[in-house]
Enzyme design. Structure first.
Site, mmCIF file in Angstrom:
data_model
loop_
_atom_site.group_PDB
_atom_site.id
_atom_site.type_symbol
_atom_site.label_atom_id
_atom_site.label_comp_id
_atom_site.label_asym_id
_atom_site.label_seq_id
_atom_site.Cartn_x
_atom_site.Cartn_y
_atom_site.Cartn_z
ATOM 1 C CG ASN A 1 -1.609 1.540 1.318
ATOM 2 O OD1 ASN A 1 -2.256 1.943 0.544
ATOM 3 N ND2 ASN A 1 -2.422 1.327 2.509
ATOM 4 C CD1 TRP A 2 3.531 0.924 -3.001
ATOM 5 C CD2 TRP A 2 3.639 2.081 -4.820
ATOM 6 N NE1 TRP A 2 4.449 0.281 -4.064
ATOM 7 C CE2 TRP A 2 3.526 1.072 -5.451
ATOM 8 C CE3 TRP A 2 3.522 2.931 -5.909
ATOM 9 C CZ2 TRP A 2 4.818 0.378 -6.208
ATOM 10 C CZ3 TRP A 2 3.547 2.679 -7.160
ATOM 11 C CH2 TRP A 2 4.584 1.418 -7.432
ATOM 12 C CD GLU B 1 -3.552 -2.702 7.164
ATOM 13 O OE1 GLU B 1 -1.978 -2.129 6.896
ATOM 14 O OE2 GLU B 1 -4.078 -1.314 6.583
ATOM 15 N N GLY C 1 2.912 -1.026 4.541
ATOM 16 C CA GLY C 1 3.236 0.085 3.714
ATOM 17 C C GLY C 1 4.187 0.800 3.896
ATOM 18 N N GLY C 2 4.748 1.580 4.319
ATOM 19 C CA GLY C 2 6.470 1.787 3.901
ATOM 20 C C GLY C 2 7.091 1.120 3.675
ATOM 21 C CB SER D 1 5.175 -2.206 12.391
ATOM 22 O OG SER D 1 5.144 -0.686 12.524
#
Ligand code: 13P
Length: 265
Positions: free
Chosen positions: A15-16, A177, A244-245, A223
């Site tokens: 997920n950008w 999540e 994510g990140g 994370s």
């Protein structure tokens, strides 16, 4: 391998969020294509979820270069067309060969006031247009602290899935999540992730039946990094990861995909 995991092919999704303009996205997709080997995706599905303005560009790179990564979106409108200024129709996404659409991400629930009812309507819009919803659920830190995790998950799953045909539920993905784990560097422990994902599967069984519950895939997100991938993927009810990140860097994301495929799920 636990018998309960049999037949569920893991899905690792990037997920950008609101990162990477269309030029950066083209670069990131190409970079991923250069790094991913056929063996990395032999037993694992991979998707990327760029911002709307990048989707056409990323589609061209993935399809043009034969990169074995499915195209995803982060959100969509409830309606197929009409006077909804600023919205993006699920019909338009399907036309760009988007396969997976995130629905009800906690950032949308929190910052854009998406209620369980809105999320349920979006989930139906995605299904109606032949795409797979990646339906996001998870408790906040406050809910967790007062012991409401299971109650919250039950309410979120019940609100979205009640009335959805069993076969459609079986084809879906749910992403667990926990809000406190998103972007904090503090991932859930494998024990906590397993407990929550098993709980979610139990709720699906009671709402949509055992068969849908054993077939549907449940991702963990929050994370995720290469070094916690294997322990999370070893959980029998964790069928993939929503990253994510760490998905913004093609090298790091490739490591996560590789680590997920090493777990032999
Ligand atoms: P991080 O991996 O950055 O914690 O984000 C998780 C997430 O929200 C994916 O949808």
């Amino acid at each position: 391998m636990s018998p309960s995991t049999l037949g569920r092919r893991p899905l690792v999704s990037g997920n950008w969020k609101m990162n990477l303009d269309h030029l950066e996205a083209i670069h990131a997709a190409r970079d991923l294509g250069l790094r991913l080997q056929a063996s990395d995706v032999a037993s694992v599905d991979v998707s990327v979820h760029p911002p709307f303005t990048d989707i056409r560009s990323v589609q061209s790179v993935l399809e043009g270069e034969g990169i074995p990564v499915a195209l995803g979106a982060q959100n969509c409108a409830i309606e197929d067309s009409g006077a909804f200024t600023g919205e993006v129709s699920p019909v338009m996404l399907a036309k760009l060969h988007v396969e997976y659409v995130l629905v009800g991400h906690s950032e949308r629930r929190m910052h854009f006031h998406e209620t369980d009812a809105i999320v349920a309507a979006k989930l139906r819009a995605v299904l109606r247009n032949g795409m797979v919803p990646v339906f996001c659920v998870g408790e906040t830190v406050d809910e967790r602290d007062i012991g409401l995790t299971q109650e919250r998950l039950t309410a979120q799953v019940g609100a979205a899935l009640t009335g959805v045909p069993t076969e459609a539920v079986a084809s879906m993905v749910i992403a667990y999540e926990p809000v406190w784990a998103i972007g904090t560097g503090q991932a859930a422990t494998p024990e906590d992730a397993q407990e929550a994902c098993a709980w979610i599967r139990g709720v699906v069984a009671s709402v949509s039946g055992e068969e849908a519950a054993t077939t549907l895939r449940i991702q963990y997100g929050g994370s995720v990094k290469a070094d916690n991938t294997e322990s999370l993927m070893a959980c029998p009810d964790v069928d993939g990861l929503l990253v994510g990140g760490a998905s913004l860097d093609a090298a790091g994301f490739t490591e996560i995909v590789r680590a997920a495929s090493r777990t032999g799920r």
